[in-house]
Design an enzyme around this catalytic site. Structure first.
Site, PDB file in Angstrom:
ATOM      1  N   ASP A 156      24.565  49.228 -65.425  1.00 54.61           N
ATOM      2  CA  ASP A 156      24.991  49.719 -66.741  1.00 54.61           C
ATOM      3  C   ASP A 156      26.522  49.781 -66.832  1.00 54.61           C
ATOM      4  O   ASP A 156      27.072  49.891 -67.924  1.00 54.61           O
ATOM      5  CB  ASP A 156      24.460  51.152 -66.963  1.00 54.61           C
ATOM      6  CG  ASP A 156      23.264  51.195 -67.905  1.00 54.61           C
ATOM      7  OD1 ASP A 156      23.140  50.275 -68.731  1.00 54.61           O
ATOM      8  OD2 ASP A 156      22.490  52.156 -67.810  1.00 54.61           O
TER       9      ASP A 156
ATOM     10  N   GLN B  50      17.991  55.460 -68.393  1.00 56.32           N
ATOM     11  CA  GLN B  50      18.184  55.374 -69.842  1.00 56.32           C
ATOM     12  C   GLN B  50      18.670  56.712 -70.411  1.00 56.32           C
ATOM     13  O   GLN B  50      18.105  57.763 -70.105  1.00 56.32           O
ATOM     14  CB  GLN B  50      16.866  54.940 -70.508  1.00 56.32           C
ATOM     15  CG  GLN B  50      16.981  54.642 -71.985  1.00 56.32           C
ATOM     16  CD  GLN B  50      17.728  53.338 -72.300  1.00 56.32           C
ATOM     17  OE1 GLN B  50      17.908  52.480 -71.436  1.00 56.32           O
ATOM     18  NE2 GLN B  50      18.151  53.189 -73.536  1.00 56.32           N
TER      19      GLN B  50
ATOM     20  N   LYS C 215      13.946  45.839 -72.418  1.00 59.07           N
ATOM     21  CA  LYS C 215      14.597  45.454 -71.160  1.00 59.07           C
ATOM     22  C   LYS C 215      13.574  44.892 -70.165  1.00 59.07           C
ATOM     23  O   LYS C 215      13.804  43.867 -69.529  1.00 59.07           O
ATOM     24  CB  LYS C 215      15.344  46.658 -70.565  1.00 59.07           C
ATOM     25  CG  LYS C 215      16.578  47.028 -71.384  1.00 59.07           C
ATOM     26  CD  LYS C 215      17.220  48.348 -70.971  1.00 59.07           C
ATOM     27  CE  LYS C 215      18.353  48.677 -71.951  1.00 59.07           C
ATOM     28  NZ  LYS C 215      19.086  49.907 -71.637  1.00 59.07           N
TER      29      LYS C 215
HETATM   30  N1  L34 Z   1      21.556  54.007 -69.545  1.00 59.21           N
HETATM   31  N2  L34 Z   1      21.279  54.197 -71.828  1.00 59.21           N
HETATM   32  C1  L34 Z   1      21.600  53.448 -70.770  1.00 59.21           C
HETATM   33  N3  L34 Z   1      21.982  52.140 -70.885  1.00 59.21           N
HETATM   34  C2  L34 Z   1      22.045  51.565 -72.100  1.00 59.21           C
HETATM   35  O1  L34 Z   1      22.488  50.304 -72.226  1.00 59.21           O
HETATM   36  C3  L34 Z   1      21.664  52.296 -73.231  1.00 59.21           C
HETATM   37  N4  L34 Z   1      21.627  51.750 -74.498  1.00 59.21           N
HETATM   38  C4  L34 Z   1      22.036  52.578 -75.631  1.00 59.21           C
HETATM   39  C5  L34 Z   1      21.220  53.881 -75.545  1.00 59.21           C
HETATM   40  N5  L34 Z   1      21.092  54.394 -74.182  1.00 59.21           N
HETATM   41  C6  L34 Z   1      21.324  53.645 -73.070  1.00 59.21           C
HETATM   42  C7  L34 Z   1      20.756  50.803 -74.897  1.00 59.21           C
HETATM   43  O2  L34 Z   1      20.032  50.194 -74.133  1.00 59.21           O
HETATM   44  C8  L34 Z   1      21.656  51.700 -76.798  1.00 59.21           C
HETATM   45  N6  L34 Z   1      20.811  50.649 -76.241  1.00 59.21           N
HETATM   46  C9  L34 Z   1      20.132  49.671 -77.006  1.00 59.21           C
HETATM   47  C10 L34 Z   1      19.410  48.642 -76.420  1.00 59.21           C
HETATM   48  C11 L34 Z   1      18.737  47.699 -77.185  1.00 59.21           C
HETATM   49  C12 L34 Z   1      18.792  47.761 -78.552  1.00 59.21           C
HETATM   50  C13 L34 Z   1      19.522  48.774 -79.143  1.00 59.21           C
HETATM   51  C14 L34 Z   1      20.183  49.715 -78.374  1.00 59.21           C
HETATM   52  C15 L34 Z   1      18.037  46.763 -79.355  1.00 59.21           C
HETATM   53  O3  L34 Z   1      17.425  45.889 -78.824  1.00 59.21           O
HETATM   54  N7  L34 Z   1      18.042  46.884 -80.699  1.00 59.21           N
HETATM   55  C16 L34 Z   1      17.309  46.024 -81.596  1.00 59.21           C
HETATM   56  C17 L34 Z   1      16.315  46.816 -82.415  1.00 59.21           C
HETATM   57  C18 L34 Z   1      15.379  47.634 -81.609  1.00 59.21           C
HETATM   58  C19 L34 Z   1      14.411  48.450 -82.452  1.00 59.21           C
HETATM   59  O4  L34 Z   1      13.663  47.836 -83.242  1.00 59.21           O
HETATM   60  O5  L34 Z   1      14.421  49.671 -82.351  1.00 59.21           O
HETATM   61  C20 L34 Z   1      18.288  45.345 -82.534  1.00 59.21           C
HETATM   62  O6  L34 Z   1      17.958  44.270 -83.015  1.00 59.21           O
HETATM   63  O7  L34 Z   1      19.355  45.907 -82.794  1.00 59.21           O
END
Ligand code: L34
Length: 293
Positions: free
Chosen positions: A119, A96, A52
């Site tokens: 969010d 988060q 982020k």
């Molecule tokens: N307050 N908590 C708050 N806001 C959110 O919007 C989130 N979330 C979820 C968990 N807790 C939170 C996220 O940010 C899930 N989440 C999230 C954000 C980004 C990615 C996955 C979940 C992401 O970028 N995933 C990548 C892989 C990342 C890695 O390598 O670990 C993908 O390509 O799916």
């Protein structure tokens, strides 16, 4: 089968946002500013928050990361939230999740000023969403809507089956897709752990949204030929062949459904990056006072 490429799409959207920020800068306007509060050392949370902050840099936003130890008290966290609520400098912020057990997530969510709740987790934003009023949409459902829209997937009259009823994905997704709105007008079935014959429900879906957190839960034999499969799961499974010691898998057996579905989101590179981009879009809206004036 076509891949719904969330990574590529999120880069496109970030480029669009960057252009808007450049215009704001040129006109001497307010640079959007996102703050993120990260408690403890959960490796997944660290990775998401890092992504982020990096994305803010990429589009030209200002960002502030507030990191605190697991030992923080609920009172101390509520004080940080109060400061962010009243700061003229910060357009929007997130705390988060998940939080350490001794901190009440509901209390924390309720403490965030809905005007800065980029969010979209506060019940005021959730309620406004449910009634079709201007609001911050929760980032993951918002990202999925963007994906569906930009790939030209028809939702009007479609039968959508959502698997999982969480407050941040399954439930809002079911509401958004059934709204009388663009990328809505679907007939939605919300399924969960008490659903009697889940496979039978999923087999009727034109669009499946899987958000249950169980690796490879949705298999090829469950889905209809030509279905659109959106995989929200991000599960870490041990894998000694990887440097990190694990690999990411979704809630969908990707290789299995690939031969049968019309569109599938990969994991990683599908819904995850879209979640981050949606947060940027909400922050831009906040800095422009588009939602609450
Ligand atoms: N307050 N908590 C708050 N806001 C959110 O919007 C989130 N979330 C979820 C968990 N807790 C939170 C996220 O940010 C899930 N989440 C999230 C954000 C980004 C990615 C996955 C979940 C992401 O970028 N995933 C990548 C892989 C990342 C890695 O390598 O670990 C993908 O390509 O799916």
């Amino acid at each position: 089968m076509e891949i719904l490429d969330g990574k590529k799409l999120s880069e496109d959207i970030k480029n669009e946002i960057a252009q808007e920020v450049a215009q704001i800068k040129a006109a001497g306007g307010n640079i959007p500013h996102l703050a993120a509060v990260l408690i403890g050392n959960n490796p997944a949370s660290e990775s998401y928050v890092r992504s982020k902050v990096r994305s803010c840099d990429q589009v030209g936003f200002e960002s502030t990361l507030i990191r605190k130890d697991d030992s923080i008290t609920e009172e101390e966290l509520l004080e940080i939230i109060h400061e962010l609520n009243t700061s003229d400098d910060v357009d929007g912020f997130i705390v988060q999740l998940p939080l350490p057990k001794h901190i009440d997530e509901v209390k924390v969510t309720l403490a965030i000023d809905p005007k800065k709740d980029v969010d979209g987790f506060h019940p005021v934003n959730f309620g406004r969403m449910a009634q079709g009023l201007p609001c911050y949409l929760p980032a993951t459902p918002f990202g999925i809507l963007q994906m569906i829209e930009r790939y030209g997937i028809e939702t009007s009259g479609a039968h959508v089956v959502v698997v999982g009823r969480s407050n941040i994905v399954g439930t809002p997704m079911s509401i958004l897709l059934s709204r009388k709105a663009k990328t809505g007008n679907a007939t939605v079935t919300l399924t969960h752990s008490r659903t009697k014959d889940l496979a039978a429900e999923v087999s009727r879906a034109d669009i499946v949204i899987a958000a249950i957190g169980i690796p490879n839960f949705i298999s090829a034999d469950m889905i209809k030929e030509g279905a659109v499969i959106i995989d929200v799961g991000i599960n870490r499974v041990e894998d000694e062949t990887r440097k990190r010691g694990y690999r990411l898998v979704g809630d969908v057996d990707f290789d299995g459904v690939a031969g049968k579905a019309s569109y599938v989101t990969p994991v990683p590179g599908g819904v995850g990056p879209m979640t981050v981009t949606s947060l940027l879009m909400n922050t831009l809206k906040s800095s422009r006072k588009e939602i609450y004036g």
